[in-house]
Design an enzyme around this catalytic site. Sequence first.
Site, PDB file in Angstrom:
ATOM      1  N   GLU A 243       1.028  -0.938   0.114  1.00 60.92           N
ATOM      2  CA  GLU A 243       0.110   0.084   0.132  1.00 60.92           C
ATOM      3  C   GLU A 243       0.861   1.281   0.053  1.00 60.92           C
ATOM      4  OE1 GLU A 243      -3.297  -0.640   2.520  1.00 60.92           O
ATOM      5  OE2 GLU A 243      -3.409   1.614   3.019  1.00 60.92           O
ATOM      6  N   CYS A 280      -3.697   6.959   5.109  1.00 64.78           N
ATOM      7  CA  CYS A 280      -3.538   6.483   3.869  1.00 64.78           C
ATOM      8  C   CYS A 280      -4.777   6.913   3.127  1.00 64.78           C
ATOM      9  CB  CYS A 280      -3.473   5.025   3.457  1.00 64.78           C
ATOM     10  SG  CYS A 280      -4.346   4.021   4.705  1.00 64.78           S
TER      11      CYS A 280
END
Lengths: 502, 502
Positions: A243, A280
């Site tokens: 990620e 994120c």
Amino acid sequence: MIQTVDPRTAVASETTLVATDDAEVARIAAAAASAFADIRRRPRPWRAEMLRSIADELESERDALVQTAVSETGLSETRLDGELTRTVFQFRLFADAVDEGGFLEATVDHAAPTPMGPGPDIRRMLIPIGPVAVFGSSNFPFAFSVPGGDTASALAAGNPVVLKAHSSHPLTSHLAFTCLRRGLELAGAPADTVGIVFGQAGGATLVTDPHIRAVGFTGSLATGRILMELIAERPTPIPFYGELSSLNPLVVSPGAIAARGDEIAAGLFASVTGSAGQLCTKPGIAFVPREADDFVDDLVGRARLAAPQTLLNRGIHASFGRLEDALVREGGALGRVRTRRGETGFTATPAVLEIDAAALTASATEEAFGPLILVVRYRTTDEIIAALDVIPDSLTATLHAEDVELPALDGLIASLGARVGRLVFNGYPTGVRVSWGQHHGGPWPATNTLHTSVGVTAMRRFLRPFAWQDAPEAVLPDELRDDFRSIPRRVDGILSVATLGP
Amino acid sequence: MIQTVDPRTAVASETTLVATDDAEVARIAAAAASAFADIRRRPRPWRAEMLRSIADELESERDALVQTAVSETGLSETRLDGELTRTVFQFRLFADAVDEGGFLEATVDHAAPTPMGPGPDIRRMLIPIGPVAVFGSSNFPFAFSVPGGDTASALAAGNPVVLKAHSSHPLTSHLAFTCLRRGLELAGAPADTVGIVFGQAGGATLVTDPHIRAVGFTGSLATGRILMELIAERPTPIPFYGELSSLNPLVVSPGAIAARGDEIAAGLFASVTGSAGQLCTKPGIAFVPREADDFVDDLVGRARLAAPQTLLNRGIHASFGRLEDALVREGGALGRVRTRRGETGFTATPAVLEIDAAALTASATEEAFGPLILVVRYRTTDEIIAALDVIPDSLTATLHAEDVELPALDGLIASLGARVGRLVFNGYPTGVRVSWGQHHGGPWPATNTLHTSVGVTAMRRFLRPFAWQDAPEAVLPDELRDDFRSIPRRVDGILSVATLGP
């Protein structure tokens, strides 16, 4: 010795932890492989109880975990307390999913004639992939680190886990690791079902170890690329679940501005600055109508009044300032509110930058990890769609619009959807719900497109399909035997849900 | 102009086909992206009919397809006729799966309180990934080429496909492509839902095209590595599904030799030499007890009597001889029956090599694509388990053993299972059944471990998860609306099968 740094003060302290050398990494990975040979044979109900045992142990250390994490991350006690609740909840949700058994995708095709001749008996199920390396993240010391979603989903899938502790929170990592170990021990699992590695060199060694069968990583694109290259050079490449970054565009329609502009400005500012913008899913770029000056002024006013926030570590603090500067100098953004450093520690105030949609270039869209938003002013929906081509793909996109506007926004919704893994309506992408249907993934560089790191289906990353052909019943797993009925299965093409039974 | 070569005679002929240049590859990929914008909005029942329409068109060209393929591959009419049947069956099976809808993994989590606060409404479904590049294989002109499993599963998932025709069978590829086009046209799909590229340079350009979102490839490890490097260098890397080589170990137990050695020798020889040994699931290495000389002599006798077989092309013919030689010279295998070239075309006779388990090294285990088997003689099961560490992982493994022997073979079964994707009992790995539960994949270098290229779940490679958060019903796909009931769905954690309904 490994140091820990309090980001609120920038003061470093020695710990008793040491960087793991290559020989020790090899020993830990081999021990995980031995543990795998044991736990792969344990029944599913045992595995669910193992996950619950870990949840209980984390819960029992709540105070120490939260306090240690506060001093290593500068995140608030409230935030970290909520994160630990989520982490514990996650283990229990995976336990429920393991009990339910649908994740196995159990399929039985009995021997039968086919147009190509007699077909053999084929039975398929997902099985654990083997020891998984999990890299902790800086920004979620619990939920994406030692006891996080990668660890919980890998264990739930039946795999051992070797952790790479993040350098931002070694003591929190170590304490959480002892909770995992104790939970496993109480459940009767081999101690080496989890292992831990400290130090950057040990992490690199870990991903090249032949016993490691998959890697979960949350962090920078640059580090992710390095790990991917190491993996590609292995004699046997393995799946890499990274990620790596996400801008998370958010669009506010003229109708939404008119109906609830104040409310959205408040909500957006809270989403951008929550956890000091180090999420994120932070909406890093917001498309706002050209005429909505009041809305932008509202954001600007909030940023001017905001107190300094603590960033996670020296590196993030330094690059936040550098990136903000580059967005203005190279990206051509207007600094409506520039960030200011606080007097102590790794602190900074929120920044609001602004640019016209037509002027947007790739230089203006680098992710600034921290409390910053780039406001992009647009005249038409087509300007937004064109601008999306400049922005890298993301985990999420968000649309604030009134229902009556939706038909006209059809093309925009399709464009946003093509670029992300989750589309949020009239809300905020931060605060990711942990549930059966959650998807936290997106096209590169967000992640690897096909998988999620949050939600029950995160287990799929650490499972592989396996087929048995004409296998004697004694060799088959319980779940694939003819008389087994207590999980969902597809038999001769027909899906059935579980019934009470063996 | 592109040539076609009849491998039975080695005679080359000109075709009217030309190698696709870079500009044309870019045009084809862009056209596929445009087609995607159309077909992604079509309803599922339409897509199922589109697949059936293609199946009908392939069926209607059966004679021409089979005859063209015979002259380009040297495979027998019977084999190719069966392969076309399988190919047509495959499109219809995917159509059934599209209608059934379970592959969507539709999940609805209604808004609900959670331990972390209010949880938003989250709805998840798998959606098509976008245009897929499919590389044809030399050895399956239908089932793993233009109209093959990658194409069928990518189309079933809702994606356009750009094909790379294999140089071994350009005319077959072109004819099959016209069938695909006609089937699509009759179903009302955009013509550019499929495109085709000829020539090696065009294939390399194709995998780097920004419109291409995934690649399916069956072929050599060397070519696969080159494509993987091209993909890793893309600004946005994409999934690569390679099937790169497989030795497919087969073990015969002492009990099986005693009970039915003759039958196994006959079956094994047929499996090794079927389609001239040019199958990805050919058992290339067989473990046979040290004392079973009669069994090995039986194989040797069959090989000595065998007529030359036609290999697919000049390259395979050349490397088959070279590899057989290397297995003897460098691998230390005994050439019990060495291959002999026939008088015309790319022909060769079957080879049987032999080695002691203790002497097995990596040099003796390179896959020889063609009619060759390496017989490994063992004394104990532990010798087999140790030898497996020398062999690369495979698509399949096979065990011939009597039921009474199974408890003692527990460790061997676990070792075989850890190295493959399908474990066959008392049968042969060739002749892969196309069904709901089939799994045709395995750890590297067989494939990428997590996915299959045969069976209904092959669609998963070309789908990505997507989540809608608090989406107005008008924006949701039909399958995720509250009142939709006609596919399997998981609602608030509970899986339900389809009921009749809207």
